[in-house]
Motif scaffolding. Structure first.
Motif, PDB file in Angstrom:
ATOM      1  N   LYS A 528       0.813  -1.120  -0.049  1.00 13.91           N
ATOM      2  CA  LYS A 528      -0.013  -0.017   0.122  1.00 13.91           C
ATOM      3  C   LYS A 528       0.951   1.355   0.263  1.00 13.91           C
ATOM      4  O   LYS A 528       0.398   2.154  -0.724  1.00 13.91           O
ATOM      5  CB  LYS A 528      -0.994   0.004   1.085  1.00 13.91           C
ATOM      6  N   GLU A 529       1.855   1.311   0.830  1.00 13.52           N
ATOM      7  CA  GLU A 529       2.758   2.377   0.798  1.00 13.52           C
ATOM      8  C   GLU A 529       3.592   2.738  -0.501  1.00 13.52           C
ATOM      9  O   GLU A 529       3.556   3.664  -0.925  1.00 13.52           O
ATOM     10  CB  GLU A 529       3.779   2.157   1.928  1.00 13.52           C
ATOM     11  N   GLU A 530       3.767   1.733  -1.323  1.00 13.20           N
ATOM     12  CA  GLU A 530       4.533   1.684  -2.383  1.00 13.20           C
ATOM     13  C   GLU A 530       3.485   2.334  -3.490  1.00 13.20           C
ATOM     14  O   GLU A 530       3.944   3.231  -4.414  1.00 13.20           O
ATOM     15  CB  GLU A 530       4.993   0.430  -3.108  1.00 13.20           C
ATOM     16  N   ILE A 531       2.124   1.823  -3.611  1.00 16.30           N
ATOM     17  CA  ILE A 531       1.232   2.515  -4.437  1.00 16.30           C
ATOM     18  C   ILE A 531       1.076   3.840  -4.122  1.00 16.30           C
ATOM     19  O   ILE A 531       0.884   4.896  -4.989  1.00 16.30           O
ATOM     20  CB  ILE A 531      -0.054   1.579  -4.119  1.00 16.30           C
ATOM     21  N   TYR A 532       0.975   4.410  -2.758  1.00 14.76           N
ATOM     22  CA  TYR A 532       0.642   5.786  -2.539  1.00 14.76           C
ATOM     23  C   TYR A 532       2.129   6.550  -2.743  1.00 14.76           C
ATOM     24  O   TYR A 532       1.673   7.673  -3.193  1.00 14.76           O
ATOM     25  CB  TYR A 532       0.468   5.808  -0.877  1.00 14.76           C
ATOM     26  N   ASN A 533       3.041   5.981  -2.962  1.00 16.57           N
ATOM     27  CA  ASN A 533       4.354   6.751  -3.492  1.00 16.57           C
ATOM     28  C   ASN A 533       4.375   6.769  -5.089  1.00 16.57           C
ATOM     29  O   ASN A 533       5.279   7.342  -5.498  1.00 16.57           O
ATOM     30  CB  ASN A 533       5.744   6.047  -2.996  1.00 16.57           C
ATOM     31  N   GLY A 534       3.418   6.183  -5.550  1.00 16.49           N
ATOM     32  CA  GLY A 534       3.311   6.484  -7.033  1.00 16.49           C
ATOM     33  C   GLY A 534       3.947   5.214  -8.067  1.00 16.49           C
ATOM     34  O   GLY A 534       4.080   5.297  -9.265  1.00 16.49           O
ATOM     35  N   CYS A 535       4.019   4.334  -7.229  1.00 12.63           N
ATOM     36  CA  CYS A 535       4.641   3.261  -8.138  1.00 12.63           C
ATOM     37  C   CYS A 535       3.476   2.315  -8.783  1.00 12.63           C
ATOM     38  O   CYS A 535       2.378   2.393  -8.260  1.00 12.63           O
ATOM     39  CB  CYS A 535       5.389   1.984  -7.187  1.00 12.63           C
ATOM     40  N   SER A 536       3.946   1.517  -9.904  1.00 10.27           N
ATOM     41  CA  SER A 536       2.744   0.700 -10.611  1.00 10.27           C
ATOM     42  C   SER A 536       2.385  -0.298  -9.882  1.00 10.27           C
ATOM     43  O   SER A 536       3.411  -0.873  -8.884  1.00 10.27           O
ATOM     44  CB  SER A 536       3.356   0.445 -11.980  1.00 10.27           C
ATOM     45  N   ILE A 537       1.469  -0.873  -9.877  1.00  6.74           N
ATOM     46  CA  ILE A 537       1.028  -1.900  -8.801  1.00  6.74           C
ATOM     47  C   ILE A 537       1.880  -3.202  -9.090  1.00  6.74           C
ATOM     48  O   ILE A 537       2.213  -3.758  -8.029  1.00  6.74           O
ATOM     49  CB  ILE A 537      -0.701  -2.602  -9.506  1.00  6.74           C
ATOM     50  N   ILE A 541       3.818  -4.619  -5.515  1.00  8.43           N
ATOM     51  CA  ILE A 541       3.559  -5.839  -5.181  1.00  8.43           C
ATOM     52  C   ILE A 541       5.301  -6.351  -5.119  1.00  8.43           C
ATOM     53  O   ILE A 541       5.360  -6.701  -3.933  1.00  8.43           O
ATOM     54  CB  ILE A 541       2.807  -6.661  -6.177  1.00  8.43           C
ATOM     55  N   ASN A 542       6.186  -6.245  -6.210  1.00  4.97           N
ATOM     56  CA  ASN A 542       7.414  -6.646  -6.190  1.00  4.97           C
ATOM     57  C   ASN A 542       8.234  -5.991  -4.897  1.00  4.97           C
ATOM     58  O   ASN A 542       8.924  -6.783  -4.020  1.00  4.97           O
ATOM     59  CB  ASN A 542       7.880  -6.529  -7.384  1.00  4.97           C
ATOM     60  N   LYS A 543       7.921  -4.570  -4.794  1.00  9.84           N
ATOM     61  CA  LYS A 543       8.891  -4.043  -3.758  1.00  9.84           C
ATOM     62  C   LYS A 543       8.233  -4.271  -2.382  1.00  9.84           C
ATOM     63  O   LYS A 543       8.775  -4.196  -1.262  1.00  9.84           O
ATOM     64  CB  LYS A 543       8.810  -2.583  -4.041  1.00  9.84           C
ATOM     65  N   ILE A 609      -2.695  -4.461 -14.538  1.00 10.04           N
ATOM     66  CA  ILE A 609      -3.714  -4.119 -13.589  1.00 10.04           C
ATOM     67  C   ILE A 609      -3.792  -2.675 -13.235  1.00 10.04           C
ATOM     68  O   ILE A 609      -2.723  -2.122 -13.217  1.00 10.04           O
ATOM     69  CB  ILE A 609      -3.478  -4.958 -12.228  1.00 10.04           C
ATOM     70  N   THR A 610      -5.003  -2.104 -13.088  1.00 11.52           N
ATOM     71  CA  THR A 610      -5.152  -0.588 -12.787  1.00 11.52           C
ATOM     72  C   THR A 610      -5.373  -0.418 -11.446  1.00 11.52           C
ATOM     73  O   THR A 610      -5.409   0.421 -10.963  1.00 11.52           O
ATOM     74  CB  THR A 610      -5.860   0.129 -13.665  1.00 11.52           C
ATOM     75  N   LYS A 611      -6.181  -1.349 -10.704  1.00 10.56           N
ATOM     76  CA  LYS A 611      -6.836  -1.275  -9.374  1.00 10.56           C
ATOM     77  C   LYS A 611      -6.352  -2.541  -8.487  1.00 10.56           C
ATOM     78  O   LYS A 611      -6.510  -3.647  -9.251  1.00 10.56           O
ATOM     79  CB  LYS A 611      -8.058  -1.041  -9.427  1.00 10.56           C
ATOM     80  N   LEU A 612      -5.957  -2.257  -7.276  1.00  9.39           N
ATOM     81  CA  LEU A 612      -5.668  -3.718  -6.313  1.00  9.39           C
ATOM     82  C   LEU A 612      -6.552  -3.503  -5.221  1.00  9.39           C
ATOM     83  O   LEU A 612      -6.900  -2.713  -4.672  1.00  9.39           O
ATOM     84  CB  LEU A 612      -4.321  -3.510  -5.868  1.00  9.39           C
ATOM     85  N   SER A 613      -7.019  -4.898  -5.066  1.00 12.73           N
ATOM     86  CA  SER A 613      -7.995  -5.135  -3.867  1.00 12.73           C
ATOM     87  C   SER A 613      -7.111  -5.329  -2.712  1.00 12.73           C
ATOM     88  O   SER A 613      -6.734  -6.225  -2.222  1.00 12.73           O
ATOM     89  CB  SER A 613      -8.943  -6.117  -4.306  1.00 12.73           C
ATOM     90  N   ILE A 614      -6.782  -3.901  -2.015  1.00 13.15           N
ATOM     91  CA  ILE A 614      -5.937  -4.369  -0.849  1.00 13.15           C
ATOM     92  C   ILE A 614      -6.346  -3.175  -0.032  1.00 13.15           C
ATOM     93  O   ILE A 614      -6.457  -1.885  -0.353  1.00 13.15           O
ATOM     94  CB  ILE A 614      -4.385  -4.179  -1.202  1.00 13.15           C
TER      95      ILE A 614
END
Length: 614
Positions: A528-537, A541-543, A609-614
């Motif tokens: 979730k933190e990586e997504i908020y920082n602007g990473c792709s999905i 996930i990988n990071k 994937i454009t949206k993640l269920s998390i």
């Protein structure tokens, strides 16, 4: 490519989960109450008694699940304990003279699982029920024996030194009193005895010497006796095939024994409480029968009795004891009589070889010694043990013996087997007696298991609610990994030998299941933190998995170290808790890092994937 496992990883992870599930399945079948029939002399026709028992149960309308015979043991399985007890009484009433009819609990694992050696978890005393004994080591009688040894040793020492004395005899508190005619003899004896007996406290009292065993030696003796008796009892229980038992020290003079699954308390008491050893002594043939009948014998000899009641005079000096016996086995000699083959350790072999070489043509006797509880107590509250002694064999020393020889003259094959087993397991250093016995039925253990399962289910449901509410689909993935973790834990506990599940072990499993979800929370929060920082999905996930790995390892390693310390220094239930926690930590790391990543990769890997269920 990000978030994609090669095929071999999926195959390997799938195999681990499938194998764990296969070895966990037997725990769903439980155990069947059973009655087992064993011949006392091991000489019966299996098929004949098999059909006799079958007919007996049918005549008394006792329903059974199955009857089978294997390795000379006939086993009848029943649906409940009430039927088992009824069947036991019915069968025992009919055939108990020639057969041992014992109660037992047998795993109800189907044959297709037995093929791969899959068996249920070995349950401890608190979960399975069984028999518990509190045993007291008879230090009192051991100290009395040491007192008599001190009398003989001191007498011989004074005679060798030509120091005259008037009387030497037992005194109170395990001491020895020696009377002298004059102070000069007393002083000579004092100086000499103090120089050679470091463990004895020797003091002057008027014209006598009082020789006592010093307190540090008594305390050291108690500790050593308890430790040696524990080791011998463990060995004896292993020889009898009683698994998942525990033998541990309780206080300074007590031993606590738990025998899970044993329902026949009388049979268990006979196995544990047997105290027997051998002594090899020289026969004194210089005394005629008239003097023996009047009990007029030298002070260095004593009268013992043969199995037929005939008196025989033996030297008090013991050539060899059963302590040097390393192995014993039962055989049948050329005259179809039972014999016990003995193997000695190197010290015992040297002793018997040297003695027989110097005493060719003389008679050597084998004295069998056994202690039994009389049910009475002395003025100090100690149990009064009856010492039974019997000369079971007298042989002529025709040649020099080595560390291998045989004992003949035993009455029957059953006695020979019992003697062989006790000698092989080891003779107890001090006699023991059971001061408390307790039978715990399997119903109590079943209640504990149900409570443990309820705790697991409640914990899992709490985790499900929390994870799904906060992490949606990733929460469900975490819960799936949690269930797989539980299956792997159960599979590992079922496979590993020597691991017994107790109530504290269940607590360890519940704790690790609850804590294992923390690893998934760390991973999910990092994603979730990586997504908020602007990473792709895909990158998030990988990071998320990559960056959370160090925190997961650090937190689990510290808990693992604590659990290892608990296992190393703890005892009993603490060790049970520690080992289950160690297994749980290792499996939770495996499922949190690899299993959840595999599921995530299957769902989200190699996709736009454009949206993640998390």
């Amino acid at each position: 490519m990000l978030n994609r496992y090669p095929m071999w990883k999926y195959v390997l992870l799938s195999l681990i989960v499938i194998i764990s599930a296969l070895y966990a399945i037997p725990n769903l079948y439980g155990e069947d109450p059973a009655v087992q029939i064993i011949s006392k002399n091991n000489d019966f026709n299996n098929q004949k008694i098999f059909y006799t028992i079958k007919k007996l149960l049918k005549q008394n309308n006792i329903k059974y699940k199955s009857i089978s015979t294997k390795n000379g043991i006939i086993t009848a399985l029943f649906n409940n304990i009430d039927t088992q007890l009824l069947a036991h009484d019915t069968i025992a009433k009919k055939i108990s003279k020639k057969y041992i009819v014992a109660l037992n609990l047998v795993p109800a694992t189907p044959n297709w699982l037995n093929v791969i050696a899959a068996s249920p978890i070995k349950l401890g005393f608190d979960l399975r029920g069984g028999v518990q004994f509190l045993i007291e080591a008879d230090i009192h009688n051991l100290l009395k024996k040491i007192q008599h040894q001190n009398i003989n040793n001191i007498r011989n020492d004074l005679i060798k030194r030509n120091i005259p004395y008037t009387k030497i005899y037992s005194n109170k508190m395990y001491s020895v009193k020696i009377n002298f005619n004059n102070f000069q003899d007393l002083n000579n004896a004092l100086v000499y005895l103090r120089s050679i007996h470091k463990n004895l406290l020797i003091e002057i009292n008027d014209h006598s010497l009082i020789v006592t065993i010093n307190l540090p030696y008594i305390n050291q003796l108690k500790k050593r006796v308890i430790e040696q008796n524990i080791a011998i009892l463990r060995n004896r229980i292993n020889q009898l095939g009683i698994s998942e038992s525990s033998v541990q020290r309780q206080g300074s003079e007590y031993i606590l024994i738990n025998l899970p699954g044993i329902q026949n308390i009388a049979h268990a008491k006979g196995l544990i409480g047997a105290t027997a050893t051998l002594e090899f002594r020289l026969v004194n043939t210089d005394i005629n029968s008239a003097l023996i009948s009047k009990k007029i014998i030298p002070f260095d000899s004593e009268i013992k009795y043969m199995t037929n009641g005939q008196p025989i005079v033996l030297n008090k000096e013991v050539i060899l004891t059963g302590d040097h016996i390393t192995y014993s086995n039962v055989n049948i000699d050329e005259y179809s009589n039972p014999e016990v083959d003995i193997t000695l350790d190197s010290i015992g072999g040297d002793i018997i070889a040297s003695f027989t070489k110097n005493n060719l043509g003389k008679l050597i006797a084998t004295l069998f010694i056994e202690y039994k509880d009389s049910g009475k107590k002395d003025s100090q509250g100690h149990a009064v043990l009856i010492k039974n002694e019997e000369v079971i064999n007298v042989a002529n020393i025709g040649s020099q013996l080595s560390n291998n020889f045989r004992i003949t003259g035993i009455k029957n094959i059953t006695n020979a087997r019992q003697l062989s087993m006790l000698l092989r397991a080891g003779a107890l250093v001090a006699p023991i007696h059971i001061i408390e016995e307790r039978t715990v039925g399997p119903a109590v253990g079943k209640q504990n298991i149900v409570r443990g399962l309820k705790a697991c289910v409640c914990g899992l449901l709490s985790c499900v609610f929390f994870m799904v509410f906060f992490y949606k689909k990733f929460g469900l993935i975490s819960i799936s990994a949690l269930l797989i973790n539980l299956i792997i834990i159960i599979g590992i506990i079922s496979i590993l030998p020597g691991i017994t599940l107790t109530m504290s072990g269940i607590a360890g499993i519940v704790l690790t299941l609850a804590v294992s979800i923390d690893s998934n929370i760390l991973i999910n929060e990092r994603i979730k933190e990586e997504i908020y920082n602007g990473c792709s999905i895909q990158k998030a996930i990988n990071k998320g998995y990559k960056h959370a790995l160090s925190s997961i390892i650090d937190s689990n390693i510290t808990t693992l170290i604590k659990s290892i310390i608990l296992y190393a220094f703890g005892t009993g239930f603490i060790r049970g808790f520690a080992i289950m926690t160690i297994i749980g930590i290792l499996t939770s790391m495996f499922t949190a890092i690899l299993i959840t990543k595999a599921i995530v990769n299957l769902i989200y890997g190699n996709r736009n994937i454009t949206k993640l269920s998390i």
